[in-house]
Write an enzyme that holds these catalytic residues in place. Structure first.
Site, short mmCIF file in Angstrom:
data_model
loop_
_atom_site.label_atom_id
_atom_site.label_comp_id
_atom_site.label_asym_id
_atom_site.label_seq_id
_atom_site.Cartn_x
_atom_site.Cartn_y
_atom_site.Cartn_z
N ASP A 175 0.70 -0.87 -0.20
CA ASP A 175 -0.19 0.29 -0.38
C ASP A 175 0.81 1.36 -0.50
O ASP A 175 1.82 1.47 -0.16
CB ASP A 175 -0.78 -0.28 1.47
CG ASP A 175 -2.19 0.43 1.15
OD1 ASP A 175 -2.62 1.70 0.94
OD2 ASP A 175 -3.48 0.04 0.67
N HIS A 224 -3.58 5.88 3.29
CA HIS A 224 -4.18 5.01 3.17
C HIS A 224 -3.74 3.74 4.13
O HIS A 224 -4.43 3.03 4.34
CB HIS A 224 -3.67 4.94 2.07
CG HIS A 224 -4.98 4.37 1.00
ND1 HIS A 224 -4.31 2.55 0.77
CD2 HIS A 224 -6.25 4.77 0.44
CE1 HIS A 224 -6.14 1.75 0.24
NE2 HIS A 224 -6.83 3.32 0.14
N SER A 244 -10.92 -0.04 -0.61
CA SER A 244 -9.68 -1.00 0.38
C SER A 244 -10.37 -1.05 1.71
O SER A 244 -9.03 -1.45 2.72
CB SER A 244 -9.38 0.89 0.24
OG SER A 244 -8.58 1.11 -1.02
#
Ligand SMILES: [Ca+2]
Ligand SMILES: [Ca+2]
Ligand SMILES: [Ca+2]
Length: 452
Positions: free
Chosen positions: A189, A223, A384
């Site tokens: 990620d 994220h 996600s």
């Protein structure tokens, strides 16, 4: 050179929704004392928490009997006496009798006899119930995905309320396992906040940063930290949130830069590297619109090493993105919400395997994100956020059944999912695949008893 960028850059469309819906938890908006009070209540009362049958253990001298509702009370009392039994209690409204059986009889024998009686609707053992595991993390109450009691989503009055038990049954499953620390989840990620209070003790190694070609996978975007928390935040540490896989470790690998995008080549290398550096599960909350033979081969490489790969379907209400669309090698995850409905933005198609909650999911954010005066947690939405719930579950299955092949773990996750849209789309469908994952069904063995 716009086209070149479009073709070769991993689109983190996921991040877009994530940012739009990101909601701030400031210290000023959360009353810490309230959290602590709530915590104490949970610990002392276990109020509102589910009970579950741990093993088929039951009272050796009692059974529960329901007689036909047309029978009068005196008739029922006389029937109980005729069996040389004694009424201990009648549960009003439900009209269920708890009865003491004769000393010379076993529960099984008594049930067999009672169930022959046409006046008896059913008779069953008086099983012992156990409390499901509830972690003491202060923000667990906001994590409807793990345990939905119909609370306000986001915890603010006026927020929509969830549908009770539209969740992945985490609390029931943790009775069975909280995971093994030798099982590693690679989070491929934007990196991770290594100093985050709910992650710092969960990190297997410093990982790698393929975006900057160095061994520092620090998250400069946000994220990856959010995704990692969902899969495996430090749990029951009285701090922050709970993760799906309490004890499993995180291998952070950075393949997207501070803008939230990166080249396929970075992801390809990272998948290969994760498979060769201890990962049992790879979480890919990322993807792009373009297919890539090289990306598919990287997936195949990891799959053949029995790494379970879990990938996000994407958030454009369109077709499933890559790598999630590589059906043979990964689980493609769509996003459900706090009512067990599919989210309208989740991508769909025949490649979808399962759904998990992805709407307004609380998780970790880097400490720098809100600044030192805030709690480093926030709400995010997207496939996600759905994906690491599934990765956490895969790691828990691997923890208790390390001999299972990747394909077998994928099938356990598929076939134990709840078909929550069965009314409109019975069976496997292109919106939620086999259904919203159910951790209890995937992890707790079914015990059958009493069959004669
Ligand atoms: Ca925690
Ligand atoms: Ca698939
Ligand atoms: Ca269905």
């Amino acid at each position: 050179m716009k086209t070149k960028k479009t073709i070769f850059i991993l689109i983190l469309g996921l991040v877009f929704v994530f940012l739009v819906n990101f909601k701030h938890i400031r210290k000023s908006t959360i009353n810490q004392k309230d959290s602590i009070d709530q915590l104490n209540k949970i610990q002392s009362l276990n109020s509102g928490l589910p009970f579950k049958l741990k093993e088929q253990k039951f009272a050796p001298d009692q059974v529960l009997v329901k007689f036909k509702p047309t029978l009068s009370d005196p008739f029922v009392e006389a029937t109980i006496s005729a069996y040389q039994s004694k009424r201990i209690k009648r549960i009003p409204k439900l009209n269920i009798y708890q009865i003491q059986i004769p000393e010379n009889m076993t529960v099984e024998e008594m049930l067999f006899i009672l169930n022959q009686n046409p006046d008896v609707e059913y008779a069953e053992p008086n099983y012992r119930a156990y409390i499901a595991v509830t972690p003491n993390d202060a923000f667990f109450k906001y994590q409807y995905a793990l345990y939905n009691k119909g609370q306000e989503i986001g915890g603010i009055p006026g927020d929509p309320k969830g549908k009770p038990r539209a969740d992945i049954k985490a609390t029931e499953s943790w009775e069975e396992t909280k995971g093994n620390e030798s099982i590693i989840i690679a989070i491929i990620d934007t990196g991770i906040d290594f100093d985050h209070p709910d992650l710092k003790d969960k990190i297997y190694s410093s990982g790698y940063d393929f975006a900057n070609e160095d061994s520092d996978a620090t998250d400069d975007h946000g994220h990856g930290t959010h995704v990692a928390g969902i899969a495996s935040a430090d749990t029951n540490n009285s701090e922050g949130m709970a993760g799906v896989a309490w004890n499993c470790k995180i291998l952070p690998i950075k393949v997207m830069d501070e803008e939230g995008s990166g080249y396929y080549s970075w992801a390809i290398e990272a998948i290969r590297w994760a498979a060769d550096n201890g990962a049992s599960v790879i979480n890919l909350s990322l993807g792009g619109d373009e297919p890539s033979k090289a990306l598919e081969e990287a997936l195949q490489y990891a799959f053949e090493k029995d790494v379970v790969i879990v990938a996000a379907a994407g958030n454009e209400a369109g077709s499933v993105i890559y790598p999630a669309a590589y059906d043979a090698y990964c689980l493609a995850v769509s996003a459900s919400d706090y009512n067990d409905s599919r989210t309208e933005w989740s991508n769909y198609g025949p490649e979808i395997d399962v759904a998990a909650p992805g709407e307004r999911i609380l998780s970790c954010v880097p400490i720098w994100y809100w600044g030192p005066d805030s709690f480093p947690y926030g709400f995010g939405s997207g496939t996600s956020m759905a994906t690491p719930h599934v990765s956490g579950l895969a790691a828990l299955i691997k923890s208790i059944k390390p001999w299972l092949k990747a394909s077998e773990i994928m099938n356990v996750i598929r076939y134990t999912a709840d078909d929550v849209n069965a009314d409109s789309y019975p069976g496997n469908d292109e919106y939620i695949g086999y259904g919203r994952i159910n951790m209890e069904k995937a992890l707790v063995p079914i015990k059958i008893s009493g069959a004669k």
